[in-house]
Design a protein around this motif. Structure first.
Motif, PDB file in Angstrom:
ATOM      1  N   ARG A  87      11.530  26.250   4.780  1.00 20.43           N
ATOM      2  CA  ARG A  87      12.219  25.165   4.442  1.00 20.43           C
ATOM      3  C   ARG A  87      11.232  24.010   4.728  1.00 20.43           C
ATOM      4  NH1 ARG A  87      17.459  25.979   3.308  1.00 20.43           N
ATOM      5  NH2 ARG A  87      18.016  25.580   5.453  1.00 20.43           N
ATOM      6  N   LEU A  88      10.907  24.079   6.074  1.00 24.57           N
ATOM      7  CA  LEU A  88      10.017  23.221   6.682  1.00 24.57           C
ATOM      8  C   LEU A  88       8.409  23.277   6.325  1.00 24.57           C
ATOM      9  CD1 LEU A  88      11.199  23.152  10.289  1.00 24.57           C
ATOM     10  CD2 LEU A  88      11.573  21.216   8.678  1.00 24.57           C
TER      11      LEU A  88
ATOM     12  N   LYS B 153       8.281  21.582   2.984  1.00 27.08           N
ATOM     13  CA  LYS B 153       8.234  19.999   3.126  1.00 27.08           C
ATOM     14  C   LYS B 153       7.060  19.632   3.316  1.00 27.08           C
ATOM     15  CE  LYS B 153      12.956  18.353   3.412  1.00 27.08           C
ATOM     16  NZ  LYS B 153      14.015  18.026   4.249  1.00 27.08           N
TER      17      LYS B 153
ATOM     18  N   ASP C 241      18.064  29.441  -0.999  1.00 25.11           N
ATOM     19  CA  ASP C 241      18.619  29.719   0.182  1.00 25.11           C
ATOM     20  C   ASP C 241      17.636  30.750   1.102  1.00 25.11           C
ATOM     21  OD1 ASP C 241      20.285  30.635   2.316  1.00 25.11           O
ATOM     22  OD2 ASP C 241      21.121  32.257   0.993  1.00 25.11           O
ATOM     23  N   GLU C 242      16.920  30.047   2.032  1.00 22.27           N
ATOM     24  CA  GLU C 242      16.063  30.689   2.714  1.00 22.27           C
ATOM     25  C   GLU C 242      15.834  29.932   4.339  1.00 22.27           C
ATOM     26  OE1 GLU C 242      12.772  30.060   0.337  1.00 22.27           O
ATOM     27  OE2 GLU C 242      12.776  27.577   0.893  1.00 22.27           O
ATOM     28  N   PRO C 243      15.120  30.929   5.046  1.00 22.93           N
ATOM     29  CA  PRO C 243      15.146  30.394   6.525  1.00 22.93           C
ATOM     30  C   PRO C 243      14.484  28.986   6.540  1.00 22.93           C
ATOM     31  CG  PRO C 243      14.105  32.779   6.133  1.00 22.93           C
ATOM     32  CD  PRO C 243      14.260  32.025   4.814  1.00 22.93           C
ATOM     33  N   GLU C 244      15.009  28.376   7.711  1.00 22.01           N
ATOM     34  CA  GLU C 244      14.732  27.122   7.780  1.00 22.01           C
ATOM     35  C   GLU C 244      12.923  26.693   8.061  1.00 22.01           C
ATOM     36  OE1 GLU C 244      16.529  24.577   7.707  1.00 22.01           O
ATOM     37  OE2 GLU C 244      15.261  22.895   9.149  1.00 22.01           O
TER      38      GLU C 244
ATOM     39  N   GLU D 176      11.421  33.906  10.181  1.00 22.49           N
ATOM     40  CA  GLU D 176      10.539  32.976  10.607  1.00 22.49           C
ATOM     41  C   GLU D 176       9.254  33.249   9.529  1.00 22.49           C
ATOM     42  OE1 GLU D 176       8.332  34.595  14.415  1.00 22.49           O
ATOM     43  OE2 GLU D 176      10.578  34.199  14.589  1.00 22.49           O
TER      44      GLU D 176
END
Ligand SMILES: Nc1ncnc2c1ncn2[C@@H]1O[C@H](COP(=O)(O)OP(=O)(O)OP(=O)(O)O)[C@@H](O)[C@H]1O
Ligand SMILES: [Mg+2]
Lengths: 439, 254
Positions: free
Chosen positions: A26-27, A30, A20-23, A125
């Motif tokens: 996650r990017l 990825k 569960d972490e900031p977008e 961020e």
């Protein structure tokens, strides 16, 4: 070619993780996954991986630790906590932050010392500088680190801020085939100062894989002293990178001590981008058994009037293998560069192996540069001199070996750390106990 | 104390010592002189146990025992000391650490209590004064950056500290200025006793004014070709070595 199933296994491990972490993070992960999937593990036919034994990494995919770590008590790891020194301390287990073992005391205003993922969560961020120095386009291990990005130091120093106590980062691995992917980010603004001890150790004898990246940005006049101690167990694969950028008048000093690991590969990339910047980079590696210690440096002088002092020394015993590959690159504009690179290796057994590749590439014409490399055994006439005064041959050899290594240990500016490593070296040297009382 | 009989020794196929005979009794000082390359340092190295030399024939007894099977360190522990013609530089090993290790190894061997760092320092300071050596040299790496004369005085100082039964001094006087020569000679003389002996290798009669020998030998081409009292050194100083083979000093060396 790299083994596609290993890549697939890492991809599967990745899918299992649902943090569960900031977008933004996650990017970031990825993107790492995508590039790693493309690159795979490096093929051993590639020149820069020719000497490494990557068998342990090719055999299987190590898995990232999940959930909260099983923490040792402070008593269990008392000695690893450097009790003899006052430090600001962050402890990580398998790449995860341990708040209970960490201890950050009072800091001067303008200094942030915290764990990186905690900082990202608070910020929502990515912090400036992340992946700005690491080679995220071509290097598989950078991308493997990014996709499983673990915790590490986030250090931010405002202009003129100095932290007097050393910042001690202790990365522990609990084994169990875990992959730890620590990430450290250091932003030192103009004229700031800090001392960092980045230390790796194992809690037991089981296998692990540590894949770490540390990025250091030194603004004009910043002064960073960086000690790196690799003392993981003999079943650990360790790939560690430090990537450093220096602006004008800054100083960066690195002392790297490698005792542990099965295969340890340490890479230091240093770009001197502002005039009158100075770096001093030293290392001592002591490889025994079937250990492989591979130390690489890429130092670039991009502008005039900068200085490099590089001294890497290796002691290689039994069937171990030491590798030094160092490049000092002096660009055409980098006039009055003063750069000296030296690698010395001491072979203590017939089966020990060393590959030494010191290199200077110079495109400027007004420079003072030198490089040198020696690999040899202890000198018989020195041994005889010591024996003629009554020292046993083993003690004479231990004393000479200790002296060889001492030249690097002596460059540690923190007296308690210097003493600690000096006694530790003695314990690790063949027959070191024979000379213990004399020192 | 030391008896050498028909000693032949050399390096890989090359014979350097070609039948040395020498007897040194406790309390005596013997001087060896002889041209460059005649084998003086080889003899001193063989006595100290340098494995670079191979012994092909002959015997050496020291204090009634066969010396040749003993390792270099055992010889040192048993009281043989070699002051090197060319002291070896050892970066990173401090003079003080090394000497305390050496002294304590010898004390253990004699069942004497070891000296701690403090007692050692006191003793070392006293002996250094004897050789007028700068105490700062104690903390420096062994012989590294020492001047030629400092290295030689350091050898003398080590000898005084280790108090050998048999001291072999290989050209300790070479490279010393006149004052240092007297200082080192005094140091050697202070060790003279009925239980000890010394073998002093030198090219210069001058040293023997200060360390007065009981016997002087001339070593030439691996053999002792002449022996005599201290006056032999004076003859050599005057006439060189050329007359030795003819048996009488002539005019040509004057
Ligand atoms: N390790 C060695 N290998 C080859 N030759 C050697 C070795 N050691 C000595 N020699 C030779 O043996 C001979 C005797 O050498 P040594 O050093 O004993 O002479 P010396 O009498 O001490 O001379 P000097 O007065 O110049 O000190 C010389 O010809 C020398 O070159
Ligand atoms: Mg000689």
């Amino acid at each position: 070619m790299s083994n596609p199933t290993i890549t697939e296994e890492y991809r599967a491990h990745f899918t299992d993780l649902q943090p569960d972490e900031p977008e933004a993070l996650r990017l970031f992960r990825k993107a790492g996954l995508k590039t790693f999937g493309k690159l795979g593990l490096p093929a051993s036919s590639r020149e820069e991986w020719r000497y490494n034994k990557l068998t342990a990494l090719r055999d299987r995919a190590f898995r990232p630790a999940n959930g909260s770590p099983a923490e040792p008590s402070p008593e269990q790891i008392a000695d690893l906590l450097l009790p003899e020194m006052e430090t600001q301390r962050l402890v990580f287990i398998d790449g995860r932050h341990s708040p209970t073992l960490s201890r950050i005391g009072e800091l001067p205003p303008g200094a942030t010392v915290t764990n990186l993922t905690g900082h990202i969560a608070a910020l929502g961020e990515l912090p400036a500088g992340l992946n700005s120095l690491a080679d995220h386009e071509h290097d598989p291990f950078t991308n493997l680190n990014s996709m499983f990005l673990g915790d590490g130091l986030y250090l931010d120093l405002a202009a003129g801020v100095a932290i007097e106590q050393p910042i001690h980062l202790l990365f522990l691995s609990s084994g169990d085939e875990y992959l730890a992917s620590p990430r450290n980010l250091i932003n030192a603004a103009e004229g700031s100062r800090a001392v960092i001890i980045e230390s790796y150790a194992s809690l037991n004898d089981s296998a692990a894989f540590t894949n770490v990246i540390t990025e250091v940005d030194c603004a004009p006049g910043a002064d960073i002293v960086h000690y790196k101690l690799q003392r993981e167990n003999g079943a650990t694969q360790h790939i560690g990178q430090s990537l450093v950028r220096q602006a004008e008048n800054s100083r960066y000093k690195s002392v790297e001590i490698v005792f542990g690991g099965d295969m340890t590969r340490r890479f230091l990339k240093l770009d001197l981008l502002g005039e009158n910047a100075e770096c001093e980079v030293n290392a001592l590696y002591l490889a025994r058994g079937e250990q492989v210690h591979d130390l690489r440096t890429r130092i670039t002088h991009a502008v005039p009037n900068c200085a490099t002092r590089e001294l890497y020394k290796g002691i290689v015993d039994e069937k171990a293998h030491g590798i030094f590959d160092g490049l000092v690159y002096v660009a055409r504009d980098a006039q009055v560069t003063d750069a000296h690179q030296t690698n010395r290796n001491l072979l203590l057994s017939q089966d020990a192996r060393v590959n030494s590749m010191p290199r200077l590439e110079i495109y400027a014409d007004d420079v003072k540069c030198s490089h040198g490399s020696t690999t040899g055994q202890l000198e018989e006439e020195q041994i005889f001199y010591l024996r003629s005064r009554g020292l046993a041959p083993d003690a004479a050899r231990a004393l000479l070996t200790f002296a060889f290594a001492g030249e690097i240990i002596d460059t540690i500016e923190l007296a308690p750390l210097r003493q600690r490593l000096s006694s530790e070296l003695l314990r690790r040297l063949p027959q070191g106990e024979l000379i213990e009382e004399t020192l | 104390m030391l008896t050498i009989k028909n000693l032949h020794a050399g390096v890989e196929g090359k014979e350097i010592l070609k039948g040395i005979n020498l007897e040194i009794k406790a309390g005596e000082v013997h001087a060896i002189m002889g041209p460059n390359g005649s084998g003086k340092s080889t003899l001193s190295g063989v006595l100290a146990g340098n494995e670079a030399f191979t012994i092909t024939e002959g015997e050496v007894t020291y204090l009634g025992e066969n010396l040749l099977p003993l390792s270099a360190e055992m010889r040192a522990l048993e009281g043989i000391f070699l002051a090197f013609q060319y002291p070896i530089e050892i970066p990173g090993v401090s003079n003080a650490h090394f000497l305390r290790a050496a002294l304590n190894a010898r004390r253990r061997h004699r069942d004497e209590p070891e000296l701690d760092a403090f007692d050692f320092q006191e003793l070392a300071k006293k002996k250094m004064e004897l050789f007028e050596l700068n105490p700062a040299l104690m903390d420096r790496s062994l012989n590294v950056g020492f001047s030629g004369g400092e290295k030689k005085r350091n050898e003398g100082f080590q000898m005084a500290l280790l108090e050998p039964t048999l001291a072999v001094m290989d050209e300790t006087d070479s490279g010393l200025d006149i004052d240092a020569l007297k200082i080192v000679a005094q140091g050697v003389n202070s060790l003279r006793s009925p239980e000890r002996a010394a073998l002093v290798i030198t090219h210069y009669q001058r040293l023997l004014d200060y360390i007065v020998p009981d016997f002087v030998h001339v070593l030439a081409d691996g053999r002792i070709v002449k022996s005599g009292g201290k006056e032999l050194a004076l003859e050599l100083e005057k006439s060189g070595y050329a007359w030795i083979n003819r048996g009488t000093p002539g005019e040509e060396g004057v």
